[in-house]
Design a protein around this motif. Structure first.
Motif, short mmCIF file in Angstrom:
data_model
loop_
_atom_site.label_atom_id
_atom_site.label_comp_id
_atom_site.label_asym_id
_atom_site.label_seq_id
_atom_site.Cartn_x
_atom_site.Cartn_y
_atom_site.Cartn_z
N THR A 151 0.84 -1.19 0.00
CA THR A 151 0.00 0.00 0.00
C THR A 151 0.88 1.25 0.00
OG1 THR A 151 -0.19 -0.29 2.39
CG2 THR A 151 -2.02 -1.07 1.04
N SER A 152 0.27 2.41 -0.07
CA SER A 152 0.99 3.64 -0.40
C SER A 152 2.20 3.92 0.48
CB SER A 152 0.02 4.83 -0.34
OG SER A 152 0.69 6.03 -0.63
N THR A 153 2.00 4.02 1.79
CA THR A 153 3.13 4.30 2.68
C THR A 153 4.01 3.08 2.83
OG1 THR A 153 1.82 5.92 3.91
CG2 THR A 153 3.75 5.01 5.02
N ALA A 154 3.41 1.90 2.95
CA ALA A 154 4.19 0.69 3.17
C ALA A 154 5.15 0.41 2.02
CB ALA A 154 3.25 -0.50 3.38
N ILE A 155 4.74 0.67 0.79
CA ILE A 155 5.62 0.39 -0.34
C ILE A 155 6.78 1.38 -0.38
CG2 ILE A 155 4.46 1.75 -2.12
CD1 ILE A 155 5.94 -1.79 -2.52
N ASN A 156 6.56 2.61 0.07
CA ASN A 156 7.65 3.57 0.14
C ASN A 156 8.63 3.22 1.25
OD1 ASN A 156 7.51 6.25 -1.65
ND2 ASN A 156 5.45 5.47 -1.35
N LEU A 157 8.15 2.62 2.33
CA LEU A 157 9.04 2.15 3.38
C LEU A 157 9.87 0.97 2.93
CD1 LEU A 157 6.54 2.26 6.38
CD2 LEU A 157 8.60 3.66 6.17
N THR A 158 9.33 0.15 2.06
CA THR A 158 10.00 -1.06 1.59
C THR A 158 11.36 -0.72 0.99
OG1 THR A 158 7.99 -2.35 1.28
CG2 THR A 158 9.84 -2.87 -0.18
N GLY A 159 12.34 -1.58 1.26
CA GLY A 159 13.69 -1.31 0.77
C GLY A 159 14.13 -2.18 -0.37
N ASP A 160 13.26 -3.00 -0.94
CA ASP A 160 13.67 -3.85 -2.06
C ASP A 160 13.07 -3.32 -3.37
OD1 ASP A 160 11.12 -4.96 -2.63
OD2 ASP A 160 11.44 -6.69 -1.35
N PRO A 161 13.41 -3.91 -4.51
CA PRO A 161 13.02 -3.34 -5.81
C PRO A 161 11.52 -3.26 -6.06
CG PRO A 161 14.87 -4.83 -6.10
CD PRO A 161 14.40 -5.00 -4.69
N ARG A 162 10.72 -3.95 -5.28
CA ARG A 162 9.28 -3.82 -5.47
C ARG A 162 8.80 -2.39 -5.22
NH1 ARG A 162 7.45 -9.10 -2.14
NH2 ARG A 162 9.35 -8.58 -1.02
N ARG A 163 9.61 -1.60 -4.54
CA ARG A 163 9.26 -0.21 -4.28
C ARG A 163 9.37 0.66 -5.52
NH1 ARG A 163 13.47 0.92 -1.81
NH2 ARG A 163 14.47 2.48 -3.12
N TRP A 164 10.31 0.35 -6.41
CA TRP A 164 10.76 1.30 -7.42
C TRP A 164 9.62 1.83 -8.29
CZ3 TRP A 164 15.53 -1.98 -9.31
CH2 TRP A 164 16.49 -2.05 -8.28
N ALA A 165 8.74 0.97 -8.72
CA ALA A 165 7.69 1.40 -9.66
C ALA A 165 6.69 2.36 -9.02
CB ALA A 165 6.96 0.18 -10.21
N SER A 166 6.59 2.35 -7.69
CA SER A 166 5.58 3.16 -7.01
C SER A 166 6.20 4.25 -6.14
CB SER A 166 4.70 2.26 -6.13
OG SER A 166 4.09 1.25 -6.89
N ASP A 167 7.51 4.40 -6.19
CA ASP A 167 8.19 5.33 -5.31
C ASP A 167 8.05 6.75 -5.84
OD1 ASP A 167 9.81 6.63 -3.52
OD2 ASP A 167 11.42 5.16 -3.62
N THR A 168 7.29 7.57 -5.13
CA THR A 168 7.09 8.95 -5.55
C THR A 168 8.17 9.89 -5.03
OG1 THR A 168 5.74 9.42 -3.61
CG2 THR A 168 4.60 8.60 -5.58
#
Length: 453
Positions: A151-168
């Motif tokens: 989800t929005s905040t959780a994916i930005n907290l994530t430190g692996d490449p799954r974050r990249w596509a959604s990192d604002t």
């Protein structure tokens, strides 16, 4: 154990066709996947419509901590459905209150208030919201090599490449390096060095970001999908001290590590550390009905005694999910699942995986405890070059794909992420089943060995 249905390839084909026509799968290129049609599951096994049986070394997605189809949990869900299938979260409901009580009894320290969510990502979202409101600060620090949800905040907290596509790059998140001696970012050679340098790095990061701007530090107690890196002695206690010194909320994410996975109710108990907020999901009810939550300290809960908490979910504390949690926790108590996970890790999985490492040059390191283990696979033990590059896809990922195919051929369903395979079976896996899994890994690692230099 044998499959409980006769092989029926035609039925399997129909299930597969319906899936491909209508189901949109997570984390996948839809036209490139070929999901297995599952006919049934029980205990530590599942099987397909062709009659192939697999020992599940993934526990679903590391959540079936008491295995599939435990009769007491199934019965509890059925009984609750017949009595009160659903009710809105603003009311006091007996099974919701009982689930909260049982969870609070097992959390460390004074984490005695429970906010229920539908899963782990929502738990992280709400923990961060609570921390920001409690402190009046905006920034949140999280580690690379981590996963906290999609989800929005959780994916930005994530430190692996799954974050990249959604990192604002605008979510108020700052990443830092947590300790990981085998691939140390601090050039450390001992656990003590790694701990001290990681803590100094964290403190330096806070200093340059401005301590007065940092609401929370969010850490997986033991990172899960990122590699099951157990923190060195003193690290989590050091983070706790830093948080106390600067008035920062300490959030531990126990979505994957909690509820017996590590051989304790919560992984924090291995390190004698009490966070201000703790997130949970997955093993709380073995994933039978979606449920997650935040365990909240007395101080943070008091922030919202007279001030409304601006958050909620339609299915917060859903009766069916809570009934499954109550039954799961009681099963874990009665059957001593937590103690069993500790024993199976100490006497079977740990020694067995280390023995495989001695014989297979593709195994660079074995890490873990309880029913929570990772094999770090390498091309070269001396250089520690990963068996496949970081975030490899296509042909570059072929060695791990070949290893995975060999596991499945030997009746083992593996958990594979990048250059690692994780051994994360049900926490109540029997010794015989664990040894069966180790034997299948042994055979599959010969394929990985072919790619070493």
């Amino acid at each position: 154990m044998t499959p409980h249905v006769e092989p029926d390839p035609q039925a399997g084909a129909a299930v597969k066709a319906a899936d491909r026509a209508h189901v949109f799968h997570s984390w996948s290129a839809q036209g490139l996947i070929d999901p297995l049609a599952v006919a049934g599951a029980e205990g530590s096994y599942f099987w397909d419509y062709d009659g192939n049986r697999y020992l599940d070394f993934t526990s679903g997605l590391v959540y079936t901590n008491i295995g599939y189809q435990h009769p007491r949990v199934v019965e509890a869900i059925q009984e609750q459905a017949g009595r009160l299938a659903t009710f809105a979260p603003a009311f006091a409901v007996d099974v919701r209150s009982e689930a909260a009580r049982l969870i609070a009894e097992r959390t460390p320290g004074d984490l005695d208030k429970i906010f229920f969510t539908s899963g782990g990502a929502e738990a992280v979202e709400n923990a961060v919201r609570m921390a920001r409101l409690h402190t009046g600060r905006a920034k949140v620090l999280a580690a690379y090599r981590s996963y906290h949800g999609a989800t929005s905040t959780a994916i930005n907290l994530t430190g692996d490449p799954r974050r990249w596509a959604s990192d604002t790059a605008s979510a108020g998140v700052v990443h830092f390096w947590a300790p990981f001696l085998y691939r140390s970012p601090f050039y450390a050679t001992t656990e003590a060095e790694e701990c001290a340098r990681a803590l100094q790095h964290l403190e330096d990061t806070i200093a340059f970001e401005g301590p007065q701007t940092v609401a929370a530090i969010v850490l997986e107690t033991i990172p899960g999908t990122a590699g099951i890196m157990t923190p060195p002695p003193g690290y989590l206690a050091g983070v706790r001290e830093i948080c106390d010194r600067y008035g920062i909320v300490f959030v531990l994410d126990e979505v994957m590590a909690g509820f017996g996975r590590t051989g304790a109710w919560f992984a924090a108990q291995h390190y004698d550390v009490v966070p201000d907020l703790m997130t949970f999901a997955k093993g709380v009810n073995s994933g039978y009905v979606p449920l997650g939550g935040v365990a909240i300290s007395a101080e943070i809960a008091a922030t919202f005694d007279k001030r409304p908490y601006p958050g909620g979910l339609t299915y917060s504390g859903h009766p069916l999910a809570c009934a499954a949690a109550v039954a799961t926790i009681r099963v874990m108590e009665d059957e001593q699942v937590v103690e069993h996970a500790a024993r199976i890790g100490e006497h079977v999985l740990g020694p067995g995986l280390r023995e495989l490492a001695e014989r297979h040059p593709s195994v660079g390191e074995v890490r873990g405890l309880g029913a929570f283990w990772a094999l770090d696979l390498v091309r070269n033990r001396d250089t520690r070059e990963p068996l496949v590059p970081y975030n490899a896809t296509g042909a570059a990922a072929a060695p791990m794909a070949a290893f995975g195919a060999a596991c499945k051929k030997n009746g083992l369903w593996p958990f594979i992420n990048m250059n690692r395979t994780h051994a994360v079976p049900a926490c109540n896996i029997t010794e015989a089943e664990a040894k069966e899994g180790l034997a299948a890994l042994d055979a599959a690692l010969t394929v990985a060995d072919e790619h070493t230099v």
